[in-house]
Motif scaffolding. Structure first.
Motif, PDB file in Angstrom:
ATOM      1  N   UNK A  88       0.222  -4.035  -4.177  1.00 16.27           N
ATOM      2  CA  UNK A  88      -0.886  -4.011  -3.235  1.00 16.27           C
ATOM      3  C   UNK A  88      -0.764  -5.093  -2.174  1.00 16.27           C
ATOM      4  N   UNK A  89       0.114  -6.087  -2.378  1.00 15.24           N
ATOM      5  CA  UNK A  89       0.205  -7.223  -1.464  1.00 15.24           C
ATOM      6  C   UNK A  89       0.993  -6.909  -0.198  1.00 15.24           C
ATOM      7  N   UNK A  90       1.897  -5.935  -0.291  1.00 18.92           N
ATOM      8  CA  UNK A  90       2.720  -5.616   0.885  1.00 18.92           C
ATOM      9  C   UNK A  90       3.152  -4.158   0.790  1.00 18.92           C
ATOM     10  N   UNK A  91       2.427  -3.286   1.465  1.00 18.28           N
ATOM     11  CA  UNK A  91       2.732  -1.855   1.398  1.00 18.28           C
ATOM     12  C   UNK A  91       3.082  -1.300   2.777  1.00 18.28           C
ATOM     13  N   UNK A  92       3.659  -2.141   3.644  1.00 10.61           N
ATOM     14  CA  UNK A  92       4.042  -1.671   4.963  1.00 10.61           C
ATOM     15  C   UNK A  92       5.117  -0.601   4.859  1.00 10.61           C
ATOM     16  N   UNK A  93       6.113  -0.826   3.993  1.00  6.49           N
ATOM     17  CA  UNK A  93       7.187   0.137   3.773  1.00  6.49           C
ATOM     18  C   UNK A  93       7.380   0.303   2.275  1.00  6.49           C
ATOM     19  N   UNK A  94       6.653   1.236   1.632  1.00  8.47           N
ATOM     20  CA  UNK A  94       6.732   1.396   0.177  1.00  8.47           C
ATOM     21  C   UNK A  94       8.137   1.703  -0.324  1.00  8.47           C
ATOM     22  N   UNK A  95       8.921   2.484   0.453  1.00  9.78           N
ATOM     23  CA  UNK A  95      10.270   2.836   0.010  1.00  9.78           C
ATOM     24  C   UNK A  95      11.161   1.604  -0.070  1.00  9.78           C
TER      25      UNK A  95
END
Length: 284
Positions: A164-171
């Motif tokens: 949840x802290x960094x979901x800019x680029x999930x892949x």
């Protein structure tokens, strides 16, 4: 609607992953560490390939994810496999998702997230429905199996919180976590195989592990990270209570397990609770 669809797709992937793992271990097609090793390595390969074909991520895969995420992923995957050697499926599912719930709800409450009364009611319904579903299959767990599954649940809860802290680029983020976990599990494999030797995996076991790693784990986690950006920690924790009934449904489809009234009622109770806890407006 987008968040709902992403969440549903991820939870179905998690349930499918549980079914694949149980099939491989129960039928003796593969050992627990071999399953975990192949699962994480195949996930790393497919995710890195996908990430490198996306614009702007060719040189950033190693800069995405984190070592904390990799360790949490490894803890979950390895302890999950070993726990199911000594735990019945129902007992293991109850311990796993109870610990995921405790981890994510606890973190959410500490960070200041709050539920309305209706949402607490929904959480209680979902937990109660899960216990009702698994009660006939709950046997006194072995202390070691229960401890391993509890650690797996904490590991998965932490992994979700980190997502949840960094979901800019999930892949790219998921690929980075898998890439970091790969060398760790390779280094650990020699002493573990020496200490806890396993038979050579059967072809079917290898296929199950690859599917689990590349599809239901790797791609499933990408979808889950994408959904987490719009879910609070508490709501994400409650949503995952749907995985046991989804896994049970997978058992009905692929393992010819019977459908009974208890399963139908428990599923309705769990999903009613999840709807109240996850979709109910906070101000109502």
């Amino acid at each position: 609607m987008r968040t709902l669809l992403l969440t549903l797709a991820a939870l179905i992937a998690f349930a499918a992953n549980s079914v694949l793992t149980r099939i491989g271990l129960t039928l003796g097609e593969i050992g627990p560490w071999s399953f975990t090793l192949i699962r994480l390595l195949s996930g790393a390969i497919i995710l890195t390939t996908l990430a490198q074909h996306k614009a702007g991520t060719r040189h950033n895969v190693w800069h995405s994810g984190s070592w904390r995420g990799a360790i949490a992923l490894l803890i979950y995957a390895s302890f999950f496999s070993y726990a199911y050697l000594s735990l019945p499926a129902g007992t293991g599912a109850l311990i796993l998702f109870a610990m995921v719930q405790v981890t994510m709800l606890g973190a959410g409450l500490i960070s200041g997230e709050r539920f309305s009364k209706i949402q607490w009611l929904g959480t209680g319904l979902a937990m109660g429905g899960l216990v009702y579903l698994l009660t006939p299959n709950i046997a006194p767990p072995s202390p070691l199996g229960a401890l391993l599954m509890a650690l797996a649940g904490i590991g998965w809860g932490i992994y979700s919180l980190l997502g949840r802290q960094n979901t800019i680029d999930p892949t790219a983020q998921t690929a980075g976590n898998f890439l970091r976990a790969a060398p760790i599990i390779i280094i650990l494999s020699t002493p573990i195989f020496f200490t806890l030797p396993e038979t050579t995996p059967a072809v079917n076991g290898i296929i199950l592990a690859v599917i689990s790693g590349a599809l239901t784990s790797g791609l499933g986690y990408v979808i889950w990270y994408a959904a987490l950006k719009s879910l609070s920690a508490t709501r994400a924790g409650v949503a995952q209570l749907s995985v046991p009934p989804l896994a049970a449904f997978g058992g009905i489809l692929f393992l010819n397990e019977p459908v009974d009234l208890r399963f139908t009622l428990a599923t309705l109770i769990i999903f009613t609770g999840i709807i109240l806890a996850v979709l109910w407006p906070k101000n109502l």
